[in-house]
Design an enzyme around this catalytic site. Structure first.
Site: not given
Ligand code: SAM
Length: 474
Positions: A125, A172, A243
């Site tokens: 978040g 999704d 990142c």
């Molecule tokens: N935006 C968040 C923040 O600023 O705190 C960090 C997000 S992190 C880089 C990426 C997120 O994408 C993770 O929470 C992960 O669970 C989710 N994720 C993983 N596989 C995914 C998928 N197939 N489709 C959408 N989201 C996915």
């Protein structure tokens, strides 16, 4: 806050193939990944808070004055009651650039002043809370996280932030493209990635990295982007971020969005010093944060405007059967719990006919669309509490909401030791004696930041801090 002297961590060597790749293209990068990570926090503009002077470092250059700063050391945040009250969020400095971009786009008129934003990959978040502060009370953020356990953490952080303009879903990406076509002005895809930018502090990212995994991540990102693209209105803005440093997941994917999905990469004027423009075949494609250039972990972002132009689309307003308006004098009674001029105008009972929510008009419109589209909605607007026999049993999220009416109930201001006992859900008579509280419900605060509720009945009281949120060790 106490400082964290335990800096020992098991080191994993940087992957050799990665070192070989970036060693010549980015001199200084590999060495910087063996240095200490900076710590930065972003403050909640709706909650009063002053960081201890000894901790406050320089401001984060791409944030507004007073919005965020680096810390002089890494404290143990769990022992700071203000952290639990949502007074600030611990966030990588580079990640705050998404906020810089959105502000710029709003100032330029690329994005409307009260935008409808989808933060697709949102847990835990960091970006959601930042976006929620920027879009204002009439703007909306739908914060989605596909992994349910992570979505629950997201919902908790959203409640702590207390802006009331966020809906948390756990779907999704395909659900948005199919279920809410052209609904959003802005879509933020902070994609799951190979995490090279986290190599300084995340030994797991080093261990999992391989050229094959970079390829898999790049392909997954394209799938996610294709699946959500339809949810963005023509002329709307996609902010794509990772990142990681490699071009496959960064520049190549950003260029692919523009070419294959149909959009235009937007340049930005006056990008703060140290942030590097990404390039592909001689063209500028997004911005990189390299730890040897700026005080941040690695980060990348690009902005793409979707081709065409159309107002955002709101599906025909079928009132959701999952929400029932509160009848009779209930609205007036509920409104008393909120500060005058609060944006919440609508009070709705959930399908259990008990849990009551407060929504601004734009939030009601969005929540209705999400429910009609059968999205998995974990939290939205302000959960006020349970509506039982025309009276409200206030919920924890109401205490943390920035718009809670502080005149509605007495306030009990706690010392740090008492606040930590409260957050442990304890009731030690020495730390938290009953005479701290007035008879009935009390809003518990630390340095004026709301932490939750206590209900006193005669010589005893109930600590109403949620069991699942309580701090276990400090
Ligand atoms: N935006 C968040 C923040 O600023 O705190 C960090 C997000 S992190 C880089 C990426 C997120 O994408 C993770 O929470 C992960 O669970 C989710 N994720 C993983 N596989 C995914 C998928 N197939 N489709 C959408 N989201 C996915």
């Amino acid at each position: 806050m106490v400082s964290n002297n335990n800096t020992n961590k098991m080191q994993t060597a940087l992957p050799a193939a990665f070192v070989e790749q970036v060693g010549t293209t980015h001199p200084g990068l590999v060495e910087s990944l063996e240095t200490e990570s900076p710590v930065s926090v972003r403050f909640n503009p709706t909650k009063p808070y002053r960081l201890p002077a000894s901790l406050a470092g320089s401001p984060v250059p791409w944030c507004e004055a007073g919005e965020a700063c680096y810390l002089t050391e890494r404290p143990v945040f769990t022992t700071d009651p203000a952290f639990h009250g949502g007074a600030y969020y611990v966030q990588e400095a580079g990640s705050m650039f998404v906020g810089w971009l959105l502000r710029r786009l709003m100032a330029q008129g690329e994005v409307p002043a009260t935008p409808r934003v989808l933060d697709l990959c949102a847990a835990p978040g960091g970006k959601t809370t930042h976006l929620a502060s920027i879009v204002g009370t009439e703007g909306i953020v739908v914060a989605n996280e596909v992994i349910r356990t992570r979505a629950k953490t997201l919902a908790e952080n959203v409640q702590k932030w207390g802006t009331g303009n966020v809906a948390v879903t756990s779907n999704d990406p395909t659900a948005f493209g199919q279920g809410l076509p052209e609904f959003f002005d802005v879509v933020v895809v902070d994609a799951p990635c190979s995490g090279e930018g986290m190599f300084r502090k995340d030994m797991g990212a080093r261990a999992e990295w391989s050229p094959e995994n970079v390829q898999l991540c790049a392909a997954r990102q394209r799938r996610i982007l294709s699946d959500v693209w339809e949810a963005l209105r023509p002329g709307g803005i996609l902010i794509y971020s990772t990142c990681t440093f490699n071009a496959q997941e960064d520049e190549e994917n950003a260029a692919w969005i523009a070419e294959e999905l149909g959009g235009e990469l937007l340049p930005m004027e006056d990008v703060p010093a140290g942030i590097e423009v990404g390039t592909l075949h001689g063209n500028s494609v997004g911005w990189h944060f390299f730890p040897h250039r700026v005080q941040s972990e690695g980060f990348y972002a690009a902005v793409i405007r979707k081709n065409g132009s159309a107002p955002r689309h709101t599906p025909k307003a079928r009132p959701s059967r999952a929400l029932t308006p509160v009848r009779g004098q209930g609205e007036g009674r509920l409104a008393q719990w909120l500060a005058p001029n609060d944006p919440v105008e609508h009070y709705r009972l959930a399908s259990d006919e008990k849990t009551v929510y407060g929504f601004s008009s734009p939030m009601l419109e969005t929540v209705t669309a999400l429910l009609n589209g059968r999205f998995i909605l974990l939290y939205s607007g302000v959960q006020l509490g349970e509506w039982i026999r025309e009276s409200l049993k206030a919920s924890h999220s109401l205490a943390l909401y920035a718009g809670v009416n502080r005149s509605a109930v007495p306030t009990a201001e706690l010392t740090e030791a008492a606040a930590l006992e409260y957050l442990r859900k304890g009731s030690s008579a020495a730390l938290l004696p009953p005479d701290l509280f007035a008879e009935g419900l009390n809003l518990v605060t630390f340095q004026a930041i709301a932490l939750g509720w206590v209900k006193r009945i005669g010589g005893r009281y109930n600590n109403l801090y949620p069991s699942s949120w309580r701090i276990l060790h400090y």
